[in-house]
Design a protein around this motif. Structure first.
Motif, mmCIF file in Angstrom:
data_model
loop_
_atom_site.group_PDB
_atom_site.id
_atom_site.type_symbol
_atom_site.label_atom_id
_atom_site.label_comp_id
_atom_site.label_asym_id
_atom_site.label_seq_id
_atom_site.Cartn_x
_atom_site.Cartn_y
_atom_site.Cartn_z
ATOM 1 N N ARG A 1 0.844 -1.180 0.000
ATOM 2 C CA ARG A 1 0.000 0.000 0.000
ATOM 3 C C ARG A 1 0.880 1.230 0.000
ATOM 4 N NH1 ARG A 1 -1.616 1.641 5.922
ATOM 5 N NH2 ARG A 1 0.045 0.570 6.991
ATOM 6 N N GLN A 2 0.310 2.308 -0.524
ATOM 7 C CA GLN A 2 1.020 3.577 -0.601
ATOM 8 C C GLN A 2 0.065 4.652 -0.120
ATOM 9 O OE1 GLN A 2 2.837 4.174 -4.401
ATOM 10 N NE2 GLN A 2 2.748 6.379 -4.228
ATOM 11 N N ILE A 3 0.519 5.477 0.810
ATOM 12 C CA ILE A 3 -0.328 6.535 1.361
ATOM 13 C C ILE A 3 0.279 7.875 0.963
ATOM 14 C CG2 ILE A 3 -1.271 7.556 3.465
ATOM 15 C CD1 ILE A 3 -0.912 4.763 4.763
ATOM 16 N N SER A 4 -0.512 8.684 0.270
ATOM 17 C CA SER A 4 -0.053 10.025 -0.101
ATOM 18 C C SER A 4 -1.251 10.861 -0.543
ATOM 19 C CB SER A 4 0.989 9.966 -1.221
ATOM 20 O OG SER A 4 0.413 9.498 -2.412
ATOM 21 N N ARG A 5 -1.151 12.170 -0.362
ATOM 22 C CA ARG A 5 -2.168 13.140 -0.781
ATOM 23 C C ARG A 5 -3.575 12.745 -0.344
ATOM 24 N NH1 ARG A 5 0.379 13.746 -6.663
ATOM 25 N NH2 ARG A 5 0.655 11.570 -6.236
ATOM 26 N N GLY A 6 -3.709 12.273 0.881
ATOM 27 C CA GLY A 6 -5.023 11.958 1.425
ATOM 28 C C GLY A 6 -5.662 10.694 0.888
ATOM 29 N N ALA A 7 -4.899 9.882 0.210
ATOM 30 C CA ALA A 7 -5.448 8.647 -0.354
ATOM 31 C C ALA A 7 -4.558 7.472 0.030
ATOM 32 C CB ALA A 7 -5.543 8.743 -1.872
ATOM 33 N N THR A 8 -5.159 6.303 0.127
ATOM 34 C CA THR A 8 -4.416 5.070 0.332
ATOM 35 C C THR A 8 -4.609 4.208 -0.896
ATOM 36 O OG1 THR A 8 -4.766 5.175 2.717
ATOM 37 C CG2 THR A 8 -4.111 3.045 1.794
ATOM 38 N N ASP A 9 -3.529 3.867 -1.534
ATOM 39 C CA ASP A 9 -3.572 2.996 -2.705
ATOM 40 C C ASP A 9 -3.135 1.602 -2.282
ATOM 41 O OD1 ASP A 9 -4.217 5.114 -4.449
ATOM 42 O OD2 ASP A 9 -2.105 5.644 -4.662
ATOM 43 N N PHE A 10 -3.986 0.622 -2.532
ATOM 44 C CA PHE A 10 -3.630 -0.770 -2.305
ATOM 45 C C PHE A 10 -3.209 -1.334 -3.650
ATOM 46 C CE2 PHE A 10 -6.431 0.222 1.191
ATOM 47 C CZ PHE A 10 -5.745 -0.319 2.264
ATOM 48 N N ILE A 11 -2.047 -1.941 -3.684
ATOM 49 C CA ILE A 11 -1.475 -2.407 -4.945
ATOM 50 C C ILE A 11 -1.399 -3.928 -4.914
ATOM 51 C CG2 ILE A 11 0.541 -2.292 -6.453
ATOM 52 C CD1 ILE A 11 1.168 0.421 -4.943
ATOM 53 N N PHE A 12 -1.967 -4.532 -5.945
ATOM 54 C CA PHE A 12 -1.971 -5.987 -6.060
ATOM 55 C C PHE A 12 -1.324 -6.376 -7.376
ATOM 56 C CE2 PHE A 12 -5.615 -4.760 -3.541
ATOM 57 C CZ PHE A 12 -5.530 -5.603 -2.443
ATOM 58 N N GLN A 13 -0.539 -7.411 -7.376
ATOM 59 C CA GLN A 13 0.065 -7.947 -8.593
ATOM 60 C C GLN A 13 -0.630 -9.273 -8.862
ATOM 61 O OE1 GLN A 13 2.773 -6.310 -10.088
ATOM 62 N NE2 GLN A 13 2.881 -7.712 -11.795
ATOM 63 N N LEU A 14 -1.339 -9.331 -9.974
ATOM 64 C CA LEU A 14 -2.093 -10.529 -10.319
ATOM 65 C C LEU A 14 -1.661 -11.047 -11.677
ATOM 66 C CD1 LEU A 14 -5.599 -9.149 -9.316
ATOM 67 C CD2 LEU A 14 -4.168 -10.683 -7.980
ATOM 68 N N GLU A 15 -1.878 -12.311 -11.895
ATOM 69 C CA GLU A 15 -1.528 -12.910 -13.171
ATOM 70 C C GLU A 15 -2.631 -12.679 -14.200
ATOM 71 O OE1 GLU A 15 -0.363 -17.307 -14.826
ATOM 72 O OE2 GLU A 15 0.104 -16.798 -12.755
ATOM 73 N N GLY A 16 -2.212 -12.374 -15.407
ATOM 74 C CA GLY A 16 -3.163 -12.225 -16.508
ATOM 75 C C GLY A 16 -4.148 -11.093 -16.293
ATOM 76 N N GLU A 17 -5.404 -11.358 -16.610
ATOM 77 C CA GLU A 17 -6.461 -10.345 -16.525
ATOM 78 C C GLU A 17 -7.383 -10.600 -15.339
ATOM 79 O OE1 GLU A 17 -6.478 -7.709 -18.572
ATOM 80 O OE2 GLU A 17 -4.629 -8.542 -19.405
ATOM 81 N N ALA A 18 -6.841 -11.079 -14.237
ATOM 82 C CA ALA A 18 -7.648 -11.459 -13.076
ATOM 83 C C ALA A 18 -8.173 -10.269 -12.287
ATOM 84 C CB ALA A 18 -6.827 -12.358 -12.151
ATOM 85 N N GLY A 19 -7.609 -9.073 -12.476
ATOM 86 C CA GLY A 19 -7.959 -7.907 -11.672
ATOM 87 C C GLY A 19 -9.433 -7.547 -11.647
ATOM 88 N N PRO A 20 -10.060 -7.286 -12.804
ATOM 89 C CA PRO A 20 -11.470 -6.884 -12.786
ATOM 90 C C PRO A 20 -12.400 -7.916 -12.145
ATOM 91 C CG PRO A 20 -10.472 -6.325 -14.895
ATOM 92 C CD PRO A 20 -9.467 -7.154 -14.133
ATOM 93 N N ALA A 21 -12.169 -9.191 -12.424
ATOM 94 C CA ALA A 21 -13.023 -10.231 -11.837
ATOM 95 C C ALA A 21 -12.836 -10.290 -10.317
ATOM 96 C CB ALA A 21 -12.705 -11.592 -12.464
ATOM 97 N N LEU A 22 -11.605 -10.164 -9.850
ATOM 98 C CA LEU A 22 -11.350 -10.172 -8.413
ATOM 99 C C LEU A 22 -11.999 -8.961 -7.744
ATOM 100 C CD1 LEU A 22 -9.989 -11.401 -5.925
ATOM 101 C CD2 LEU A 22 -7.952 -10.067 -6.496
ATOM 102 N N PHE A 23 -11.916 -7.798 -8.392
ATOM 103 C CA PHE A 23 -12.528 -6.596 -7.823
ATOM 104 C C PHE A 23 -14.037 -6.797 -7.658
ATOM 105 C CE2 PHE A 23 -14.706 -2.531 -8.221
ATOM 106 C CZ PHE A 23 -14.214 -1.903 -7.096
ATOM 107 N N GLU A 24 -14.679 -7.374 -8.636
ATOM 108 C CA GLU A 24 -16.128 -7.604 -8.542
ATOM 109 C C GLU A 24 -16.453 -8.537 -7.387
ATOM 110 O OE1 GLU A 24 -18.503 -5.862 -9.955
ATOM 111 O OE2 GLU A 24 -16.899 -4.715 -10.911
ATOM 112 N N GLN A 25 -15.624 -9.530 -7.152
ATOM 113 C CA GLN A 25 -15.849 -10.436 -6.024
ATOM 114 C C GLN A 25 -15.660 -9.726 -4.684
ATOM 115 O OE1 GLN A 25 -13.096 -13.624 -6.782
ATOM 116 N NE2 GLN A 25 -14.613 -14.819 -7.934
ATOM 117 N N LEU A 26 -14.738 -8.780 -4.638
ATOM 118 C CA LEU A 26 -14.436 -8.076 -3.392
ATOM 119 C C LEU A 26 -15.313 -6.837 -3.165
ATOM 120 C CD1 LEU A 26 -10.533 -8.193 -3.412
ATOM 121 C CD2 LEU A 26 -12.092 -9.589 -2.057
ATOM 122 N N ARG A 27 -16.004 -6.368 -4.188
ATOM 123 C CA ARG A 27 -16.774 -5.126 -4.100
ATOM 124 C C ARG A 27 -17.664 -5.054 -2.850
ATOM 125 N NH1 ARG A 27 -18.198 -1.159 -7.755
ATOM 126 N NH2 ARG A 27 -17.512 -2.339 -9.558
#
Length: 167
Positions: A3-29
């Motif tokens: 995670r990175q905290i700056s300018r009033g925001a917290t960014d959580f950074i994930f490294q995923l294989e392939g195109e798994a990001g959008p599907a994982l986000f929908e599961q976690l929403r």
């Protein structure tokens, strides 16, 4: 990944294989709904892992963290870290010629070099080397830097050090 905290925001950074990001986000929403906060997913392809390399420590800094842990372990076993003893090291190489070049450099720096161990199933060559040292304070960081200077130009990876408990 982090995670990175700056300018009033917290960014959580994930490294995923392939195109798994959008599907994982929908599961976690459903779990990401927090009153007063906005979740804005951003996805980008990074097959070379550049983002990872920007946010994580260098090999030297990773080893300094390991050095602190090893010193604490030794201290916990009653070790007197100021006592000189033989420190054993291992580095791995993809090619024998690279390991041999690193061995020449390490030998000039006072390390005793064992016979190069042949390629294993992963294709790596193991170089084992030793030198009498103390392992108190920043001494492990100093010898780690010295070793990395010898092996990294030869595409080597330092696997670390160990020693007998010095009482």
């Amino acid at each position: 990944m982090g995670r990175q905290i700056s300018r009033g925001a917290t960014d959580f950074i994930f490294q995923l294989e392939g195109e798994a990001g959008p599907a994982l986000f929908e599961q976690l929403r459903p779990f990401l709904s927090v009153p007063g906060y906005t979740v804005e997913p951003k996805f980008r392809s990074d097959p070379e892992w550049e983002l990872y390399r920007q946010h994580y420590p260098s090999a030297f800094h990773e080893h300094t963290m390991t050095n602190r842990a090893l010193q604490a372990e030794l201290r916990g076993m009653g070790d007197r870290l100021k006592r000189r003893r033989v420190i054993d090291h291992v580095a791995l190489f993809r090619a024998a010629v690279s390991a041999e070049e690193a061995a020449r450099t390490l030998r000039r720096r006072g390390f005793r070099i064992d016979e190069l161990e042949g390629s294993d199933e992963s294709g790596s060559w193991a170089l084992r080397f030793h030198r009498k040292e103390r392992c108190d304070g920043g001494r492990p960081d100093a010898f780690t830097a010295e070793i990395l200077e010898a092996i990294e130009p030869n595409d080597g990876v330092y696997d670390g050090w160990g020693c007998a408990v010095g009482r």
